[in-house]
Motif scaffolding. Structure first.
Motif, PDB file in Angstrom:
ATOM      1  N   HIS A   5       0.844  -1.188   0.000  1.00 25.43           N
ATOM      2  CA  HIS A   5       0.000   0.000   0.000  1.00 25.43           C
ATOM      3  C   HIS A   5       0.880   1.238   0.000  1.00 25.43           C
ATOM      4  O   HIS A   5       1.996   1.205   0.499  1.00 25.43           O
ATOM      5  CB  HIS A   5      -0.886   0.054   1.256  1.00 25.43           C
ATOM      6  N   GLN A   6       0.345   2.298  -0.523  1.00 19.56           N
ATOM      7  CA  GLN A   6       1.015   3.590  -0.439  1.00 19.56           C
ATOM      8  C   GLN A   6       0.083   4.570   0.252  1.00 19.56           C
ATOM      9  O   GLN A   6      -1.123   4.576  -0.006  1.00 19.56           O
ATOM     10  CB  GLN A   6       1.369   4.132  -1.822  1.00 19.56           C
ATOM     11  N   TYR A   7       0.643   5.386   1.108  1.00 19.62           N
ATOM     12  CA  TYR A   7      -0.106   6.438   1.780  1.00 19.62           C
ATOM     13  C   TYR A   7       0.613   7.733   1.482  1.00 19.62           C
ATOM     14  O   TYR A   7       1.839   7.796   1.522  1.00 19.62           O
ATOM     15  CB  TYR A   7      -0.170   6.182   3.288  1.00 19.62           C
ATOM     16  N   THR A   8      -0.141   8.761   1.184  1.00 22.49           N
ATOM     17  CA  THR A   8       0.487  10.040   0.871  1.00 22.49           C
ATOM     18  C   THR A   8      -0.069  11.139   1.772  1.00 22.49           C
ATOM     19  O   THR A   8      -1.160  11.026   2.321  1.00 22.49           O
ATOM     20  CB  THR A   8       0.262  10.439  -0.599  1.00 22.49           C
ATOM     21  N   CYS A 137      -3.596  -4.372  13.836  1.00 15.57           N
ATOM     22  CA  CYS A 137      -3.520  -2.911  13.791  1.00 15.57           C
ATOM     23  C   CYS A 137      -2.236  -2.438  13.105  1.00 15.57           C
ATOM     24  O   CYS A 137      -1.133  -2.650  13.591  1.00 15.57           O
ATOM     25  CB  CYS A 137      -3.620  -2.321  15.197  1.00 15.57           C
ATOM     26  N   TYR A 138      -2.420  -1.783  11.983  1.00 21.73           N
ATOM     27  CA  TYR A 138      -1.322  -1.298  11.148  1.00 21.73           C
ATOM     28  C   TYR A 138      -0.371  -0.406  11.935  1.00 21.73           C
ATOM     29  O   TYR A 138       0.845  -0.521  11.826  1.00 21.73           O
ATOM     30  CB  TYR A 138      -1.951  -0.509   9.996  1.00 21.73           C
ATOM     31  N   ILE A 139      -0.931   0.471  12.725  1.00 13.49           N
ATOM     32  CA  ILE A 139      -0.116   1.439  13.450  1.00 13.49           C
ATOM     33  C   ILE A 139       0.636   0.759  14.589  1.00 13.49           C
ATOM     34  O   ILE A 139       1.857   0.912  14.729  1.00 13.49           O
ATOM     35  CB  ILE A 139      -0.971   2.605  13.993  1.00 13.49           C
TER      36      ILE A 139
END
Length: 156
Positions: A5-8, A137-139
């Motif tokens: 995934h990419q987060y911007t 949980c990703y974080i």
């Protein structure tokens, strides 16, 4: 199989008072988070480091991200376990340290959710869900300090 995934995000410094960083006290430690298609979030440095206490700082944002991620996974896992959560609020506590040279870090985060469930809910089962969340949980899976919880429940 995993997927990437990419987060911007766009971070824009808003603290130039005219001379940029020409002098240490000549600029503000403020910025904006401008994620495309979303509301602008105004931020500042931690007040301990001269920031504006009325604005979110990176520590606030990390603490809130951990709490939010935990909450979303809790709600999902509770739903699949047949536990009907009617309210959820958290009062997370981040414990940190700052070294003499100004370097800081989180040592631990304690999540303190207050959860409302129907009368007769199996609270042992409801509480056990928290132990599963660290698998998803990703974080929480991305930080290098322990994230624990101290949940309380109210039955209606």
């Amino acid at each position: 199989m995993t997927t990437n995934h990419q987060y911007t995000s766009k971070i824009v410094w808003a603290g130039n008072l005219g001379d940029g960083t020409k002098t240490y006290r000549g600029y503000e430690r403020t910025w904006e988070i401008r994620t495309p298609g979303k509301s602008v979030v105004q931020c500042s440095n931690d007040p301990l480091l001269g920031g504006n206490p009325a604005l979110h700082n990176p520590e606030d944002l990390l603490l809130s991200a951990l709490s939010s991620c935990h909450m979303l996974w809790y709600l999902h896992l509770a739903s699949t376990a047949g536990i009907a959560v009617s309210a959820y609020e958290d009062f997370p506590l981040g414990l940190g340290e700052t070294e003499k040279n100004g370097a800081g870090r989180f040592l631990q985060v304690i999540l303190k959710p207050n959860i409302v469930v129907p009368a007769g809910t199996n609270l042992t089962k409801a509480d056990a869900i928290h132990h599963e969340i660290h698998n998803y949980c990703y974080i929480a899976r991305s930080v290098a300090f322990p994230v624990t919880f101290e949940a309380t429940y109210r039955e209606l």
